[in-house]
Design a protein around this motif. Sequence first.
Motif, PDB file in Angstrom:
ATOM      1  N   SER A  55       0.740  -1.313   0.030  1.00 59.28           N
ATOM      2  CA  SER A  55      -0.148   0.044  -0.114  1.00 59.28           C
ATOM      3  C   SER A  55       0.950   1.167  -0.076  1.00 59.28           C
ATOM      4  O   SER A  55       2.090   1.141   0.530  1.00 59.28           O
ATOM      5  CB  SER A  55      -0.880  -0.039   1.136  1.00 59.28           C
ATOM      6  OG  SER A  55      -0.323   0.398   2.283  1.00 59.28           O
ATOM      7  N   ALA A  88      -6.969  -1.361  -3.866  1.00 63.82           N
ATOM      8  CA  ALA A  88      -7.005  -2.867  -3.491  1.00 63.82           C
ATOM      9  C   ALA A  88      -8.318  -3.380  -3.733  1.00 63.82           C
ATOM     10  O   ALA A  88      -9.382  -2.677  -3.646  1.00 63.82           O
ATOM     11  CB  ALA A  88      -6.636  -2.765  -2.024  1.00 63.82           C
ATOM     12  N   ALA A  89      -8.235  -4.886  -3.949  1.00 67.30           N
ATOM     13  CA  ALA A  89      -9.590  -5.493  -3.977  1.00 67.30           C
ATOM     14  C   ALA A  89     -10.565  -5.243  -2.797  1.00 67.30           C
ATOM     15  O   ALA A  89     -11.801  -5.212  -2.918  1.00 67.30           O
ATOM     16  CB  ALA A  89      -9.211  -6.806  -4.478  1.00 67.30           C
ATOM     17  N   THR A  90      -9.914  -5.452  -1.635  1.00 68.19           N
ATOM     18  CA  THR A  90     -10.510  -5.569  -0.211  1.00 68.19           C
ATOM     19  C   THR A  90     -10.830  -4.178   0.240  1.00 68.19           C
ATOM     20  O   THR A  90     -12.074  -4.088   0.803  1.00 68.19           O
ATOM     21  CB  THR A  90      -9.688  -6.190   0.642  1.00 68.19           C
ATOM     22  OG1 THR A  90      -8.457  -5.504   0.650  1.00 68.19           O
ATOM     23  CG2 THR A  90      -9.511  -7.502   0.353  1.00 68.19           C
ATOM     24  N   ASP A  91     -10.284  -3.092  -0.253  1.00 68.71           N
ATOM     25  CA  ASP A  91     -11.006  -1.655   0.265  1.00 68.71           C
ATOM     26  C   ASP A  91     -10.333  -0.650  -0.933  1.00 68.71           C
ATOM     27  O   ASP A  91      -9.176  -0.658  -0.736  1.00 68.71           O
ATOM     28  CB  ASP A  91     -10.209  -1.393   1.626  1.00 68.71           C
ATOM     29  CG  ASP A  91     -10.472  -0.177   2.138  1.00 68.71           C
ATOM     30  OD1 ASP A  91     -11.041   0.625   1.371  1.00 68.71           O
ATOM     31  OD2 ASP A  91     -10.325   0.064   3.353  1.00 68.71           O
ATOM     32  N   LYS A  92     -11.282  -0.113  -1.708  1.00 71.39           N
ATOM     33  CA  LYS A  92     -10.932   0.973  -2.590  1.00 71.39           C
ATOM     34  C   LYS A  92     -10.045   1.797  -2.298  1.00 71.39           C
ATOM     35  O   LYS A  92      -9.476   2.603  -2.951  1.00 71.39           O
ATOM     36  CB  LYS A  92     -12.097   1.149  -3.438  1.00 71.39           C
ATOM     37  CG  LYS A  92     -12.828   0.122  -4.059  1.00 71.39           C
ATOM     38  CD  LYS A  92     -12.448  -0.867  -5.137  1.00 71.39           C
ATOM     39  CE  LYS A  92     -12.924  -1.953  -5.703  1.00 71.39           C
ATOM     40  NZ  LYS A  92     -12.259  -2.734  -6.298  1.00 71.39           N
ATOM     41  N   GLU A  96      -2.828   0.172  -3.798  1.00 70.56           N
ATOM     42  CA  GLU A  96      -1.365  -0.570  -3.949  1.00 70.56           C
ATOM     43  C   GLU A  96      -0.562  -0.517  -5.191  1.00 70.56           C
ATOM     44  O   GLU A  96      -1.033  -0.095  -6.078  1.00 70.56           O
ATOM     45  CB  GLU A  96      -2.235  -2.142  -4.112  1.00 70.56           C
ATOM     46  CG  GLU A  96      -2.870  -2.632  -2.632  1.00 70.56           C
ATOM     47  CD  GLU A  96      -3.370  -3.973  -2.835  1.00 70.56           C
ATOM     48  OE1 GLU A  96      -3.363  -4.788  -1.947  1.00 70.56           O
ATOM     49  OE2 GLU A  96      -3.640  -4.640  -4.098  1.00 70.56           O
TER      50      GLU A  96
END
Length: 164
Positions: A55, A88-92, A96
């Motif tokens: 990140s 990131a796929a889990t938290d926009k 990353e």
Amino acid sequence: MAEIKKDYLTVSTYNAILHRQLQRDMNQLLIKDKLPVNITEMYLMVLILESQPISQRRASTTLAVDEGLMTRMVKHLAALGLIHKEAAATDKRVKELTLTEDGEKLLDYGLSKVNEWWESIEPDLKDIDINNLGRELFDISKVVLSDRHQTALGTDRTDSELEK
């Protein structure tokens, strides 16, 4: 038997001197070779390579650069096509970073220059085990980067408190 005093100041001072000399020499070499990056951006690219994806915030914390500088470096490296930045796929909200193929090529070349710098001073490092020193500095870095040792930057302190 008296305990030997640990000389933290010497370690800190000479680590800083070594870092600044390497940084100065590498920036000069990068300019001479007309590479579009500086040594701090190279450090970021190494960190990305070793941690892909990482990140943007973690990279900023790890390299101890403020988020403004990190944002400028990421924009620059992305514009050059050396890194990718995506949500990131889990938290926009989390951005990353990964290296591109061109980024890996430039990094390989830049790291060859770092190796040349070290090899130029190696004959004068007769009794120093550089690999062991590297491992020890890595271990120290892991401790410093652990959450337990992160220094909170209190912005609520007054100027009079800072002067003490």
